[in-house]
Design a protein around this motif. Sequence first.
Motif, PDB file in Angstrom:
ATOM      1  N   VAL A 417       0.839  -1.206   0.000  1.00  0.00           N
ATOM      2  CA  VAL A 417       0.000   0.000   0.000  1.00  0.00           C
ATOM      3  C   VAL A 417       0.875   1.257   0.000  1.00  0.00           C
ATOM      4  CG1 VAL A 417      -1.733   1.298   1.297  1.00  0.00           C
ATOM      5  CG2 VAL A 417      -1.922  -1.198   1.110  1.00  0.00           C
ATOM      6  N   ALA A 418       1.962   1.244   0.801  1.00  0.00           N
ATOM      7  CA  ALA A 418       2.843   2.413   0.862  1.00  0.00           C
ATOM      8  C   ALA A 418       3.566   2.622  -0.467  1.00  0.00           C
ATOM      9  CB  ALA A 418       3.847   2.244   1.998  1.00  0.00           C
ATOM     10  N   LEU A 419       3.990   1.537  -1.100  1.00  0.00           N
ATOM     11  CA  LEU A 419       4.648   1.665  -2.410  1.00  0.00           C
ATOM     12  C   LEU A 419       3.700   2.254  -3.438  1.00  0.00           C
ATOM     13  CD1 LEU A 419       6.717  -1.630  -2.725  1.00  0.00           C
ATOM     14  CD2 LEU A 419       7.627   0.690  -2.841  1.00  0.00           C
ATOM     15  N   SER A 420       2.463   1.786  -3.430  1.00  0.00           N
ATOM     16  CA  SER A 420       1.480   2.306  -4.373  1.00  0.00           C
ATOM     17  C   SER A 420       1.230   3.787  -4.136  1.00  0.00           C
ATOM     18  CB  SER A 420       0.177   1.516  -4.251  1.00  0.00           C
ATOM     19  OG  SER A 420      -0.816   2.057  -5.090  1.00  0.00           O
ATOM     20  N   PHE A 421       1.098   4.170  -2.886  1.00  0.00           N
ATOM     21  CA  PHE A 421       0.866   5.571  -2.547  1.00  0.00           C
ATOM     22  C   PHE A 421       2.021   6.446  -3.027  1.00  0.00           C
ATOM     23  CE2 PHE A 421       1.348   9.168   0.356  1.00  0.00           C
ATOM     24  CZ  PHE A 421       0.085   9.748   0.282  1.00  0.00           C
ATOM     25  N   LEU A 422       3.251   5.984  -2.782  1.00  0.00           N
ATOM     26  CA  LEU A 422       4.423   6.748  -3.185  1.00  0.00           C
ATOM     27  C   LEU A 422       4.508   6.857  -4.703  1.00  0.00           C
ATOM     28  CD1 LEU A 422       7.120   8.156  -2.621  1.00  0.00           C
ATOM     29  CD2 LEU A 422       8.185   5.904  -2.444  1.00  0.00           C
ATOM     30  N   ALA A 423       4.325   5.742  -5.402  1.00  0.00           N
ATOM     31  CA  ALA A 423       4.443   5.743  -6.864  1.00  0.00           C
ATOM     32  C   ALA A 423       3.367   6.592  -7.520  1.00  0.00           C
ATOM     33  CB  ALA A 423       4.370   4.311  -7.389  1.00  0.00           C
ATOM     34  N   ASN A 424       2.139   6.494  -7.030  1.00  0.00           N
ATOM     35  CA  ASN A 424       1.051   7.290  -7.606  1.00  0.00           C
ATOM     36  C   ASN A 424       1.309   8.778  -7.421  1.00  0.00           C
ATOM     37  OD1 ASN A 424      -0.035   4.815  -8.128  1.00  0.00           O
ATOM     38  ND2 ASN A 424      -1.769   5.009  -6.748  1.00  0.00           N
ATOM     39  N   GLY A 425       1.942   9.126  -6.299  1.00  0.00           N
ATOM     40  CA  GLY A 425       2.302  10.525  -6.087  1.00  0.00           C
ATOM     41  C   GLY A 425       3.402  10.986  -7.019  1.00  0.00           C
ATOM     42  N   ILE A 426       4.345  10.114  -7.333  1.00  0.00           N
ATOM     43  CA  ILE A 426       5.452  10.477  -8.219  1.00  0.00           C
ATOM     44  C   ILE A 426       4.927  10.865  -9.595  1.00  0.00           C
ATOM     45  CG2 ILE A 426       7.439   9.554  -9.489  1.00  0.00           C
ATOM     46  CD1 ILE A 426       8.125   7.940  -6.967  1.00  0.00           C
ATOM     47  N   VAL A 427       4.011  10.052 -10.137  1.00  0.00           N
ATOM     48  CA  VAL A 427       3.508  10.333 -11.492  1.00  0.00           C
ATOM     49  C   VAL A 427       2.162  11.048 -11.468  1.00  0.00           C
ATOM     50  CG1 VAL A 427       4.767   8.454 -12.577  1.00  0.00           C
ATOM     51  CG2 VAL A 427       2.503   8.006 -11.643  1.00  0.00           C
ATOM     52  N   ASN A 428       1.719  11.429 -10.255  1.00  0.00           N
ATOM     53  CA  ASN A 428       0.490  12.211 -10.129  1.00  0.00           C
ATOM     54  C   ASN A 428      -0.687  11.507 -10.806  1.00  0.00           C
ATOM     55  OD1 ASN A 428      -0.736  14.528  -9.043  1.00  0.00           O
ATOM     56  ND2 ASN A 428      -0.678  15.569 -11.011  1.00  0.00           N
ATOM     57  N   ASP A 429      -0.803  10.203 -10.536  1.00  0.00           N
ATOM     58  CA  ASP A 429      -1.843   9.397 -11.179  1.00  0.00           C
ATOM     59  C   ASP A 429      -2.311   8.331 -10.202  1.00  0.00           C
ATOM     60  OD1 ASP A 429      -3.480   7.813 -12.719  1.00  0.00           O
ATOM     61  OD2 ASP A 429      -2.029   7.499 -14.332  1.00  0.00           O
ATOM     62  N   ARG A 430      -3.520   8.488  -9.698  1.00  0.00           N
ATOM     63  CA  ARG A 430      -4.038   7.536  -8.710  1.00  0.00           C
ATOM     64  C   ARG A 430      -4.331   6.167  -9.306  1.00  0.00           C
ATOM     65  NH1 ARG A 430      -8.366  11.375  -5.413  1.00  0.00           N
ATOM     66  NH2 ARG A 430      -6.837  12.887  -4.634  1.00  0.00           N
ATOM     67  N   LYS A 431      -4.421   6.098 -10.625  1.00  0.00           N
ATOM     68  CA  LYS A 431      -4.720   4.824 -11.273  1.00  0.00           C
ATOM     69  C   LYS A 431      -3.455   4.076 -11.692  1.00  0.00           C
ATOM     70  CE  LYS A 431      -9.185   6.391 -13.094  1.00  0.00           C
ATOM     71  NZ  LYS A 431      -9.998   6.599 -14.322  1.00  0.00           N
ATOM     72  N   HIS A 432      -2.292   4.669 -11.457  1.00  0.00           N
ATOM     73  CA  HIS A 432      -1.046   4.021 -11.882  1.00  0.00           C
ATOM     74  C   HIS A 432      -0.852   2.675 -11.200  1.00  0.00           C
ATOM     75  CE1 HIS A 432       3.166   3.364 -12.771  1.00  0.00           C
ATOM     76  NE2 HIS A 432       3.461   3.374 -11.492  1.00  0.00           N
ATOM     77  N   SER A 433      -1.169   2.601  -9.922  1.00  0.00           N
ATOM     78  CA  SER A 433      -0.954   1.348  -9.198  1.00  0.00           C
ATOM     79  C   SER A 433      -1.963   1.209  -8.070  1.00  0.00           C
ATOM     80  CB  SER A 433       0.467   1.291  -8.629  1.00  0.00           C
ATOM     81  OG  SER A 433       0.628   2.247  -7.592  1.00  0.00           O
ATOM     82  N   GLN A 434      -2.107  -0.031  -7.625  1.00  0.00           N
ATOM     83  CA  GLN A 434      -2.970  -0.327  -6.489  1.00  0.00           C
ATOM     84  C   GLN A 434      -2.295  -1.399  -5.650  1.00  0.00           C
ATOM     85  OE1 GLN A 434      -6.919  -1.576  -7.529  1.00  0.00           O
ATOM     86  NE2 GLN A 434      -7.730  -1.321  -5.468  1.00  0.00           N
TER      87      GLN A 434
END
Length: 737
Positions: A417-434
């Motif tokens: 969950v933390a990795l997904s939160f960090l990655a989605n913030g990097i690319v500014n896309d909530r759908k990038h990962s879950q």
Amino acid sequence: MVKYVNLPNTSDVAAISADSLLIPKSKELVACISEHSFCELIECKILPEGEELLVFDIEPQVSQAPKNDIRYVERIAILVDKNDIVMPYVFALREDFPLVSHLNAMHFEKPRSLCLYEIPYEDLKIDWRAILFIERIREWLELTANDSLHQSNQPLEPLLNDLQGRLILPEKINNGDSLSITLTNTHNNKYTLIATEEEVQVQNSTDSKFKMFYHITPEFEHGVIKTSPKTLLGLHILLNDLGINFIEDILKPEFNRLLEQPEFHDYKPIFLIVVPKKRDHKSTDIVYERIAFVSFKSIKEISLAVNLWVEAEGMLAALFPQQPFEGQKISDFDIGALATYTYFSKSAAVLYNGLNLEETKVKIALIGGGALGSQLFLNLTRMGFGSWLILDDDVLLPHNLARHALYNPAVGYSKSVALSFLANGIVNDRKHSQGFQDNYLYPTQPQLIDAQLSEAEILLDVSASIPVARKLAFDKFASRRVSLFLNPSGSGLVMLAESEERNVTLDCLEMQYYRLLLREPKLNDHLFREGTIRYGNSCRDISGRMKQHNIAILAGIGSKALVDLNMQKSSAMNIWELNENGGVQLFSQEVYDVEKLNSGSWKVIIDHHILNEIFKKRKSMLPKETGGILLGAYDMSRKIIYIVDTILSPSDSKEYPNAYYRGIDGVPERMTEIHEITSGNVSYIGEWHSHPDGASLNRSADDDYLFGWLERHMHSIGRPPLMLIAGDQNKFQIYTD
């Protein structure tokens, strides 16, 4: 008669002799000007702040009919910084010098400032020479005269280049109403503001409040901005030159709707201006540039100054009838021009990494969010690669930070969950990962996890778990499987990748990987395990010793390998090994097709590489029989026997036309090596021998006797017997019971 203009605040400064100059660059420039016939020094000055001003005439080579009004002789001024921090400014002093491209926007309109270079002064200083600088001025004038200074493949010039700060914006905005703006930094008097679609708390932010106003101008030809405005009046004049009555048509209507919203009265306005630019009046290609201006006066102060509102007894009201504004009232209302940046996005990531969209469009399920998985995932996120499901049931513990890509605030939280939160913030896309905190082997939400995994095009195993890889190989999903894992010491990376057709599955690739370790001497210590560290009180609280820099290197290699693999259809087996000097050696192995046979209650899997070796050995020994030892592995729960390799007939074996007696010379030593090299994953599983041409593949009386011995020996250790008989025409038969 030619008329010249002076730089502001320099007219009253007395000229000096060239010998009185103090700055080394000034002396070098004067010496260069004096040495060349196409230049003539006019005067030198030392300004009150210590800068030095050099004025000279220069003769560019101009045609008889120039496209822009560049003269045979132009008067130039060079302003040299006493600290040599900024590039010497170059000005064309002729009063009617044309408004052309590649001029620096200054806070004054004249004299025009020539923009000579695109690269930073820090880079130019390394090889800066006066003669090159003078020649560049001359070249600038010559190319501008021919209207060839701006190349056709060169980006359009920025609207302004004398900027006081930065504004970071979402990728798509339609107006400023939904944006929360925060001033985050004022280092070196450069303002940095961020605009988000929701209110955020930013470390080191100020208490200032800002409100954005958004406007698109008419189309505009690039490169002819006169000045960079420093005041609200200057901004009005700038936009008025573009055909926009800024105060009356933009500012007043926008501010007036805030009259009944007192919470905004003390906010400072930011005017975001979007300018559609084109190369020239014939061009149909439009480039949109966004530039912002921040005011240091509040909405209330500005509204009162431009005769929009009136204040009486502490109450604000709209002034009626409306009156035109008076320029002098806002002539000292300072503003700052801000360069605009767009938040990092997946499309930007793809662009900056030199990929194309087709390379990145793939749905990946990442199983395992540990050290390698986390670094691999964030590498690929920063490349804009893939859309992701992350499955890991572990939480981040303090010792993980030695090698994990997450950070201390995530300790105690779900890795996935933390990795997904960090990655989605990097690319500014909530759908990038879950991220899902669950166990692939024993999920608590099996239907949900199955539904998520079934949508993936690649199931990427980075768990370093044989049970996970085996389950993946046999699970019902149609997706291609790829396994990436580190060896126990963290000095090597292994990639086992199925083809899109999945004709050789992950479990079979694992077996061919073991054979590569056995056959390649440089990989004999690949699975050697160094000492461990205990990080808790439980008997299982043990972590291995691995160097973070090795994992970072190998995660980078794995990232590239996965991008490359996505564009390939075939299977792959690669091992990257690091040496002590930081070098990398790649070991690649051809992937061989497999045969899967049912024998009694067991399934036996053997690949064509082993079969080819067996048949080649049989043929070379004809008319005699030959044989050897079968090496392999078991999956007892699925009742599978994998034939991995063979020890061909030992030197003390006895080979006859109708019989074969396998010897033992060197076998015990080799079996010990095999156990150590494969970390116990490959062991003795049975025997093979050949039959002569024309003979059947049925067991003979001697074969039955040998099989009985195999049965007794293997059953004593809980494993099935295995015998392979090789005949002519590359046919073979396997017996297990």
